[in-house]
Design an enzyme around this catalytic site. Structure first.
Site, PDB file in Angstrom:
ATOM      1  N   GLU A 231       1.006  -0.456  -5.184  1.00 48.71           N
ATOM      2  CA  GLU A 231       0.328   0.690  -5.523  1.00 48.71           C
ATOM      3  C   GLU A 231       1.261   1.827  -5.432  1.00 48.71           C
ATOM      4  O   GLU A 231       1.362   2.341  -4.455  1.00 48.71           O
ATOM      5  CB  GLU A 231      -0.977   0.803  -4.272  1.00 48.71           C
ATOM      6  CG  GLU A 231      -2.009   1.672  -4.768  1.00 48.71           C
ATOM      7  CD  GLU A 231      -2.359   2.462  -3.532  1.00 48.71           C
ATOM      8  OE1 GLU A 231      -3.334   3.263  -3.534  1.00 48.71           O
ATOM      9  OE2 GLU A 231      -1.719   2.203  -2.368  1.00 48.71           O
TER      10      GLU A 231
ATOM     11  N   ASP B  82       0.984  -1.145   0.029  1.00 51.04           N
ATOM     12  CA  ASP B  82      -0.057  -0.068  -0.062  1.00 51.04           C
ATOM     13  C   ASP B  82       0.623   1.313  -0.015  1.00 51.04           C
ATOM     14  O   ASP B  82       1.841   1.294   0.651  1.00 51.04           O
ATOM     15  CB  ASP B  82      -0.941   0.052   1.188  1.00 51.04           C
ATOM     16  CG  ASP B  82      -1.897   1.132   1.279  1.00 51.04           C
ATOM     17  OD1 ASP B  82      -2.646   1.218   0.362  1.00 51.04           O
ATOM     18  OD2 ASP B  82      -1.748   1.902   2.149  1.00 51.04           O
TER      19      ASP B  82
END
Length: 728
Positions: A458, A405
């Site tokens: 990401e 993330d």
């Protein structure tokens, strides 16, 4: 007379402030023989028992009324195994003394932990049920180099920090203790007196299980058994494999209708796994299941990095869920958050009175956007804690991939900061060199040691080489989310069709850089929260047009180069934006008009078609797998391209992003023959208008688009069609 330290030292250990308990407690050599010392508050009588002979050898005298006992054993020079017989009132217990055991960490482990290269630090740190010298108990170890004293407290010692102070290993700042008779499942914490003399209770950073929030204690659990990596699971992650990911928040995918409570891991193993398999997805991606204090963070502010959240069940039940997915032929990806952590007092913040896990300067260590703290990647032990955690989930739970993330927030020191709010790196640049080194190390070691598992970034910027190997100056990820494609294509789809001809490049630009990284095309949870509305809600027009637009978009996406990811609810066009505190609107599938079930049927067919047609995935990352056929028809907002596999099999994809059907639309093709319409997003089965080509289309020897052969097509309104070249 006993040989004792002065009263000041005894006062310190009784008050729980003595940092070197092994120098005082346990068995020690004295001039006249051996001496045993024990701190047993509230005990009435204590005897030393020779374990081998099973008999009393000396009674410990109460040296201090607060529970400090001493016994001298004359004429014995050699240390022996002993136990303590303790009487509290009318109750007598025979216990093993924790302070008769030697050190726990071996020299190699100490070296690797300090160096930050221990592949599996969780095998040494945390709590581990074990048998030591034929005694069952639990070993505890925690890193806190600047603490003045640490004790293990729990339901096994009345949460009393005086009873089990730990041994400090000065070599690397780790505190350790083996406590006999502690059992699996018991609650514990660390009571830490920090370098400022302040006392706090902390959860174990390496705990394998944690209490259900709002309680915060850790639980003693055995390390999960390793999970073998099957060839099928490895193959499913490959660059030339079909990868279609269903992203899920376990707490809101479906809930119990009677009380709105979560489904358990066991219920999800039955309901979610079977649904994802039926829908034709190849992977399940779980939003973070690491233990976290706040439901509204969706798991993206974790504190229990090694503990599956208790919200849905036990660690064993989570492992059974992953196994159920594997049994169904699905791979499991875990959203992983090594970028930041919340500042809850029982967690990592100022763990030993210093900024141990976080950067000390808030210009480096504080996330302004999320009110969280940033890991200090410059510390070997912190990098090891995080990299080892990645190993842990893959090796011990069978996780097939880690989606990392917010990578951009890790690798840029000025992420979401104004001038003057950040500190440049050693060379004056904006890159966080320590975070980059951490990501490279983690990706490289996972790839080397756990072949088959993948990492996915990401990463929302154009940082070069995210999926290039570290030796080529890349970050070493296997895949990268294509945020640029997602933003451009959604921006295009939100336009009224009459305006799309002016923004044609939004749908073509992505191909210009499609082969610069190994991309995944994401329609994730981030696109359906915080007032953005649902995917369906983004589409323009009346109800028919909204659904047709979405179906056409999905058809375009599933054919575009790059693997696929869709957030739950998108597969049946949920009308409202996602709410983490409620179930998806499954009732929409029961509506008589069938709009939502039509989208669901389409996504299911797209997934199955995607897996069946190797041209759609085999050369995802090679330019040979893609060719534009019609790229410049701005006026009609039509796109056409060919997808090919390594054996020359070909699929032609045509999208019409206007509500006007196109009859007799001619497209030049590279090879003559018969083309079969294998999918049409405007089919009646999907609640479309059922305009199409009714099966087969044959080429004509009529030049078009600089090609000698062409086909004449009926292109439905707001639709995408797939045509497979067949051998005549």
């Amino acid at each position: 007379m006993p040989v004792l330290p002065d009263q000041h030292v005894i006062n310190q250990i009784i008050s729980g402030h003595y940092a070197d308990p092994f120098s005082l407690l346990g068995m020690h050599d004295v001039a006249t023989g051996l001496e045993v010392r024990a701190l047993l508050p509230d005990a009435d009588q204590v005897w030393v028992i020779d374990t081998q002979k099973q008999r009393r050898v000396a009674e410990l005298r109460r040296y201090d009324d607060r529970g400090f006992f001493v016994a001298q054993i004359p004429r014995r020079k050699k240390h022996f195994r002993y136990q303590l017989e303790v009487r509290w009132g009318e109750v007598v217990h025979i216990i093993d003394d924790p302070y008769r055991f030697g050190t726990l960490l071996q020299e190699l482990d100490i070296w690797l932990l300090a160096e930050g290269t221990h592949l599996r630090p969780y095998e040494k740190l945390g709590s581990h049920p074990m048998t030591l010298d034929d005694v069952d108990g639990v070993s505890f170890a925690v890193w806190a180099p600047n603490a003045a004293r640490i004790s293990v407290v729990g339901e096994f010692n009345f949460w009393d920090g005086r009873r089990h102070p730990m041994r400090r290993r000065r070599e690397n700042g780790i505190w350790e203790l083996f406590i006999p008779a502690v059992r699996e499942g018991q609650l514990y914490k660390y009571e830490i007196i920090d370098c400022h003399g302040q006392t706090s209770l902390r959860a174990d950073p390496y705990a394998f299980e944690a209490q259900m929030r709002p309680d915060t204690a850790s639980l003693v659990r055995k390390l999960p058994e390793k999970v073998d990596y099957s060839p099928a699971r490895k193959k499913a992650n490959a660059l030339n494999a079909p990868v279609s990911v269903y992203e899920v928040h376990l707490g809101s995918w479906r809930r119990h209708a009677d009380n709105n409570f979560w489904l358990s891991y066991g219920e999800l193993a039955q309901q979610l796994v079977s649904y994802v398999k039926w829908m034709g997805f190849t992977h399940i991606e779980l939003m973070p299941i690491n233990e976290h204090p706040f439901d509204g963070s969706w798991g993206y502010q974790p504190l229990g990095m090694y503990a599956p959240t208790r919200r849905y069940g036990s660690p064993d039940e989570f492992k059974a869920f992953v196994d159920a997915a594997h049994q169904a032929g699905l791979n499991v990806i875990l959203d992983w958050v090594p970028g930041h952590f919340p500042s809850d007092a029982y967690g990592l913040v100022q763990f030993d009175g210093t900024a141990l896990y976080e950067y000390a300067d808030p210009r480096e260590g504080y996330h302004q956007d999320w009110n969280t703290l940033i890991y200090n990647y410059g510390r070997h032990e912190v990098r090891n804690y995080l990299a080892g955690n990645g190993f842990y989930w893959i090796e011990r739970y069978g996780i097939d991939g880690l989606r990392v993330d917010a990578v951009a927030s890790m690798i840029y020191r000025d992420y979401s900061r104004k001038a003057g709010e950040w500190i440049p790196n050693y060379y004056g640049g904006r890159e966080n060199l320590e975070a980059i080194a951490f990501l490279r190390y983690t990706n490289q070691t996972i790839g080397r040691e756990l072949g088959g598992a993948v990492t996915l970034a990401e990463e929302s910027t154009d940082y070069p080489g995210v999926t290039m190997p570290p030796e080529a100056n890349g970050l070493g990820f296997h895949y990268k989310w294509n945020m640029g494609w997602m933003n451009d294509s959604l921006s295009y789809m939100q336009l009224d069709p009459v305006h799309r001809k002016y923004h044609h490049n939004l749908m073509t630009f992505g191909v210009l850089y499609a082969y610069s990284e190994n991309f995944i095309l994401p329609l994730s949870h981030d696109e359906v929260v915080h007032g953005k509305g649902s995917l369906l809600d983004k589409m323009p027009g009346d109800t028919w047009q909204k659904f047709a637009n979405l179906r056409a978009y999905y058809g375009f996406m599933w054919a575009h180069p790059g693997k696929k990811l869709l957030f739950m609810g998108g597969e049946f066009a949920q009308g409202r934006e996602w709410d983490f505190n409620a179930s998806l609107d499954w009732h929409l599938l029961d509506e008589a008009n069938g709009w939502h079930s039509g989208v669901q049927h389409l996504v299911r067919d797209l997934n199955h078609c995607y897996q069946q047609q190797s041209a759609l995935y085999e050369l995802d990352y090679h330019p040979r797998g893609f060719e534009w056929l019609v790229v410049d028809d701005h006026e009609n907002s039509i796109f056409a391209f060919a997808r090919r596999d390594d054996h020359g099999n070909e699929l032609i994809v045509v999208s019409n992003f206007t509500p006007v059907p196109r009859y007799g639309y001619r497209i030049g093709v590279g090879r003559p023959g018969r083309y079969h319409e294998v999918l049409n997003t405007d089919a009646h089965f999907y609640r479309g208008s059922n305009v199409g080509n009714v099966g087969d289309v044959y080429t004509d020897a009529q030049p078009c688009h600089q090609r000698e052969h062409s086909i004449s097509l009926v292109i439905p309104p707001l639709a995408t069609i797939y045509l497979r070249r067949e051998d005549c």
